[in-house]
Design a protein around this motif. Structure first.
Motif: not given
Lengths: 360, 264, 551
Positions: A162-164, A166-167, A170-171, C510-511, C513-514
């Motif tokens: 899930i974190g990846a 989002f990362f 938004y990247t 958000i970045v 946070f991810g």
């Protein structure tokens, strides 16, 4: 022993037992009846022309083809690691962006709308770019976010995924900007066939997407079923420890699996771009979820199931709202309802083995 | 003496495989009985049928005069049957004491709102439960180890916590699935004595699955032999020892000589 | 430390810098980023060249050479790339079509050459030389520093025994921070809640966080009672000292604390991974909105019904929330693990899509407006301070409820369920009952949070109830420490409170946070303030099976 033939269970307990056993079947039948009733009711009220339905069927098949490419990534990874690669939709999005920039470049040198050959090469180049970037994304993802967590409780890699997700999303927003990027179709697939006076229309893009995805799926099928690597993949899916004892490099197989799934997702990303004519940072999310739904619908971990499930989901999404007399915005509701219903009534999916209920 | 558990023509299939085939038997209240048989004979499946984890396709299971084959596992436990597992299945990250308290779950009567309010009934019940759990811990010779995590306990102690947890639900029938698996001769002997004492003191009926023939022959009052899911022999230890069918069932598989078999 | 390692570290550092460049840090923060980047190079050099606990210290020349390598790779590499971008822009190529952040502001921040000068052909080389010089210097400096004992401080993992002084300092820290805050207030220093100046709120967060850590350390008895009393007094006083905006942010934190405690029951205690938690938040908010707002479908269409006030609406919303929890719980009773996660995720999306599409009843994308605020005995609580106090009161109730359940046989049954479902059932636990109980109480708390949210927002829209709420709540209990209530508070501050201050750099948060979620899962999956049991469980894999397939 004659006493044993007389049931002595208290009525209330017997009832609850029966209730528990048959309630799923009963509710399932009720839902099916209600749905059929609604469809008949709608069909009698308003009738769309045949061409409308054919259009929707074609639309559904095209969408299903793209879902299938993405769903396979989920299914392959799940089959081997028993984890949901939540960031798979973002792998698709990355591929979509790579395809977009490849298209930009080819347009700028005039090939995208040049001769038929140039235009075809443009598409090939786009697909390759999308697949390569997606493969890199997928491999990096596996290496950084998943591999350190192998063997951890299942919640842990899921959160990491899930974190990846989002990362990456938004990247992409930051690097490529928030504005939607418009895919202009290369000339060779820009246009439609009209089938006589029937009003049935098939777009070149749709045909291209459907045929290409079927070809890629066949290729994948051959890889999994016929090659040595495919055999190793199936062995690892069966039992990692035993496979390692048999001299299979488990890490290599897992990386290969991610690469394979990501390549398909990359191709899917480019096709989705061509289909929707637009790509954004959050393009991958919903198709990712839908493709997962399709994978579950077919029976997760099962390659053939993912293909069938995807086509089915594509069709349900395209035909469902009209058949039920609902506005098309409800197509997502239908997709998720299908997911929920399948998991409730047949968690092993359409083609899946019944065992997976215990495994899950 | 009356039979506490009776089964009639119990059959459990998995696809084409018949794991338990038309199995009928009964055990008497307050007795110690064993089920033996080669690996894959369907012993554990039969346990799972009794406890309601599996529902047999055919046949009836009667416990204390009531049919239980259609009940859920937790209902069966409430009626008074508990079990231990072949490969110890404690709640690894709970302490020994907490494990036993979970075993007591079906005997605790307070409703959750009482816990929220914290009324006297709830507090008394918790206090009694804790005292009883300590008592059980003492009973299995683990006094003072209650705050240890289950998974940090030595193997033998884990076995005993598992038995204490099973006893916590105040069973009338205790099912032990290979209780001496992985134990050395001395530990096995201790456990055998423990089981016998347990029966003598509290009158609990015990049914074992066991591979260690010394244990089986030493403790059982009745032995039932399963092979390919069917009963091939039944009787007192002496009778079983000399039964040609039993010897064939074991030796026919190319197992070790005599009737000494180590755990699977 | 071999040369190869230095090269490897250099390229990793270069990759990170290019990433930070592409996501637009120089464009957003200006020329200060040159120094910041140099500091990153320095830290990278320091960390990659430091003597690891089990190694013999490397000789100075080797460390220096490696530091130099890191500096040169990052300096030259970064300068070359920036030079490339600058030359493209000098030729009027629109780089921003591909890399949205690589605008002329980016070049200006990094080289000091602005748009006009660039067009006119001014060279970016001097600026880039300076930049590369900084990086090289930073790399070498990092290497040098490793030679000094002070760098040993950076060795992570040294276990220190807590001395008495440290104990008292820990207990005193929240009050010291609060005193600092108070002093600033009294002195009239501007520590308001604006985006530019949120120092006051940061102090409050630090104060609460310090208190949370101290609560774990404080010894039982007089210490505990005294400390708790002081903390309670402090918490009660804070809303009086903070301004409107700060209270609004703290109110949002409180709502997420309530939801976090609820989800903690479902995920943390019972181990049922629910990704559609937002559904119950939405049920609470929309229920209250529908039965209270004069604009809502129900109130408009029932002539005799004038809408309920907050206190009448609240129990209805909470009960409906619990009912929704049970209704959505029944079909998923047989599911485990990932399947449960995905079905609940589907539920969450279905609810949002229904809110969006059932225009007649929910107002569709236009939402429901004019939801009445709560008031208590004529005291209007419809302001940020009132909502904050209300939220605090609810959080206390919810916490009390949760702790009592946790310490009862139901709580033990939940843990047993999480540990081994089959055995739990064999112990006489009715799985259906306790699963539904977990879903129902979790959902009831979410609905409570939702009601408060609706009252706080006055107007609610379907977009307020998207998937990211579920993800936020889940993440906050994971980052705070799964299974623990202090962890929920800490997580809410970290994930809801801090980002609210940083609204202006929303995408970065958000970045970050991810990335944080991933890093956290790798380094500390149990969160910052875990319940001891969960910490044990999540490290189970480390202990039980050696990581055979780790590469």
């Amino acid at each position: 022993m004659s006493t044993l033939t007389q049931p002595k269970l208290p009525t209330s307990e017997r009832f609850s037992q029966l209730f528990g056993k048959y309630i799923y079947i009963a509710v399932g039948i009720i839902i099916v009846i209600l749905l059929i009733g609604r469809i008949i009711f709608v069909a009698r009220q308003e009738s769309y022309p045949l061409s409308y339905w054919t259009f929707q069927v074609i639309n559904g098949l095209v969408l299903g083809g793209v879902y299938a490419l993405v769903a396979l990534g989920y299914t392959l990874v799940y089959g081997i690691l028993f984890m949901i690669n939540f960031a798979h939709g973002e792998v698709l999005m990355m591929g979509g962006f790579a395809g977009f920039f490849a298209l930009q470049y080819m347009t700028s040198i005039g090939w995208a709308n040049g001769t038929a050959l140039q235009s075809t090469l443009t598409i090939v180049f786009m697909m390759l770019a999308g697949m390569i970037v997606s493969v890199i994304t997928g491999i990096v993802l596996e290496r950084l976010a998943y591999r350190p967590l192998r063997g951890a409780p299942r919640l842990v890699p899921l959160i990491s995924a899930i974190g990846a997700s989002f990362f990456l999303q938004y990247t992409a927003l930051l690097v490529f900007g928030a504005v939607p990027h418009n895919y202009r179709k290369p000339s060779v697939i820009d246009g439609v066939w009209k089938l006589g006076d029937s009003g049935i229309i098939i777009s070149y893009t749709g045909a291209f997407i459907f045929i290409t995805s079927i070809l890629m799926l066949l290729g994948l099928f051959i890889i999994v079923q016929r090659t040595k690597m495919g055999k190793a993949m199936r062995a690892v899916a069966e039992d990692k420890h035993i496979a390692a004892l048999m001299g299979i490099d488990v890490n290599k197989v897992i990386v290969f699996t991610f690469a394979l799934g990501s390549a398909l997702a990359g191709a899917g990303g480019v096709m989705l771009g061509l289909h929707n004519t637009v790509i954004r940072f959050n393009t991958g999310f919903l198709p990712g979820l839908k493709a997962f739904t399709a994978a579950v619908l077919g029976g997760i971990g099962n390659v053939l199931g993912a293909m069938i499930g995807s086509l089915l989901l594509g069709l349900l999404e395209a035909l469902g709202p009209s058949a039920l007399g609902l506005p098309t915005e409800y197509k997502d509701v239908i997709a998720f309802s299908v997911l929920v219903l399948v998991l409730i009534f047949r968690p092993s999916g359409i083609v899946g083995e019944v065992l997976s209920e215990k495994k899950a | 003496m009356a039979a506490i558990l009776r089964t009639l023509n119990v059959t459990k299939r998995f696809g084409g495989l018949v794991a338990v085939d038309d199995f009928s038997f009964e055990i008497e209240e307050g007795s110690i009985s064993s089920i033996i048989g080669p690996n894959g004979a369907g012993k554990t499946t039969f346990f799972n049928c009794i406890t309601g984890f599996y529902t047999p396709e055919e046949g009836l299971i009667e416990f204390k005069g009531k049919q239980i084959q259609a009940l859920r596992t937790d209902q069966v436990t409430k009626m008074g049957i508990t079990r231990t597992y072949q490969n110890i299945r404690l709640f690894a990250n709970m302490t020994a004491l907490e494990n036993i308290l979970v075993g007591m779950h079906s005997r605790l009567k307070t409703w959750w709102p009482e816990a929220v309010i914290g009324n006297k009934r709830f507090r008394d019940e918790e206090k009694n439960a804790l005292a009883k759990a300590q008592e059980l811990l003492e009973f299995v010779n683990l006094k003072g180890l209650g705050d240890q995590l289950a998974r940090n306990l030595p193997y033998g102690a884990q076995r005993r916590v598992e038995i204490a947890r099973a006893l916590a639900s105040e069973p009338d029938l205790l099912l032990l699935d290979e209780p001496t698996a992985g134990m050395n001769t001395q530990e096995s002997a201790e456990l055998t004595d423990f089981i016998r004492n347990l029966r003598d003191e509290s009158g609990i009926t015990v049914l074992l699955i066991e591979h260690d023939m010394r244990v089986v022959m030493g403790i059982s009052e009745k032995i039932t032999v399963l092979d390919y899911g069917s009963k091939i022999a039944e009787g007192k230890p002496k009778e079983i020892q000399n039964n040609p069918k039993v010897i064939e069932a074991y030796l026919g598989r190319g197992a070790a000589s005599g009737l000494e078999f180590s755990a699977a | 430390m071999k040369i190869k390692d230095g090269i490897r570290a250099g390229f990793i550092a270069l990759g990170i810098l290019i990433y930070l460049d592409l996501i637009g840090l120089p464009k957003t923060f200006g020329s200060s980023m040159v120094v910041t980047f140099a500091v990153i190079v320095f830290l990278f050099s320091l960390f990659s060249l430091r003597t690891k606990p089990a190694e013999a210290p490397a000789p100075l020349p080797s460390v220096l050479v490696n530091g130099l390598i890191i500096g040169v790779i990052t300096g030259l590499g970064f300068a070359l790339i920036t030079f490339g971008f600058a030359s493209l822009q000098a030729q009027d190529v629109k780089v921003t079509d591909v890399f949205a952040q690589i605008s002329h502001e980016n070049i200006e921040a990094l080289t000091g050459v602005d748009k006009v000068a660039l067009r006119e052909g001014q060279s970016v080389v001097p600026g880039l030389t300076k930049l590369a010089g900084y990086f090289i210097l930073a790399g070498v400096l990092g290497g040098v520093i490793t030679q000094f004992p002070a760098s040993k401080v950076l060795h992570i993992g040294d276990e220190e025994k807590r001395s008495s002084a440290r104990y008292w300092l820990m207990l005193a820290l929240p009050f010291l921070l609060f005193a600092f805050f108070l002093a600033l207030r009294i002195e009239g220093v501007d520590i308001g809640g604006s985006e530019e100046n949120s120092f006051g709120l940061v102090l409050i967060y630090a104060c609460i966080a310090a208190a949370l850590f101290a609560v774990r350390e404080v010894k039982a008895g007089v210490h505990k009672i005294g400390f708790s009393a002081l903390i309670v007094a402090l918490v009660l006083v804070i809303p009086q000292l903070t301004d409107l905006k700060q209270n609004a942010i703290l109110g949002a934190v409180m709502i997420f604390v309530i939801m976090g405690i609820g989800l903690n029951i479902v995920v943390g205690f019972a181990g049922l991974l629910d990704l559609g938690y937002v559904a119950f938040f939405a049920v609470g908010a929309y229920t209250y909105a529908l039965i209270s707002s004069p604009e809502s479908y129900i109130v408009v269409n029932l002539p005799w019904f004038e809408g309920l006030n907050f206190w009448a609406g609240l129990p209805i919303a909470v009960l409906l929330g619990a009912a929704a929890g049970i209704m959505l719980g029944i079909p998923v009773l047989r599911m485990r693990g990932d399947y449960l996660a995905i079905v609940t995720l589907g539920f969450g999306e279905i609810i949002r899509l229904l809110l969006l599409n059932l225009r007649d009843y929910t107002g569709g994308p236009g939402g429901i407006l004019e939801i009445p605020s709560p008031n208590l005995f004529g005291l209007d609580l419809g302001n940020p301070k009132g909502i904050l106090y209300l939220g605090m009161a609810f959080a206390v109730i919810v916490t009390f409820f949760t702790i009592r359940l946790r310490d009862s046989s139901l709580g033990r049954a939940w843990v047993a369920l999480r540990e081994d479902e089959d055995v739990a059932e064999a112990m006489g636990i009715n799985l259906v009952a306790i699963k539904l109980m977990a879903f129902a109480s979790g959902a009831a708390f979410a609905a409570l949070g939702g009601t408060l949210y609706a009252a706080r927002q006055v107007n609610i829209f379907p977009d307020n109830f998207a998937l990211d709420v579920s993800i936020n709540v889940l993440s906050l209990i994971i980052i705070g420490g799964i299974g623990s209530i202090e962890g929920v508070v800490l997580g809410s501050i970290a994930l809801i409170g801090l980002p609210e201050i940083l609204r202006s750099v929303d995408e970065y948060r958000i970045v970050a946070f991810g990335a944080l979620l991933v890093i956290m899962m790798i380094l500390r999956p149990e969160g910052f303030l875990p319940s001891t049991r969960r910490a044990r469980e999540l490290h189970e894999a480390d202990l039980d099976s050696p990581a055979e397939f780790e590469g």
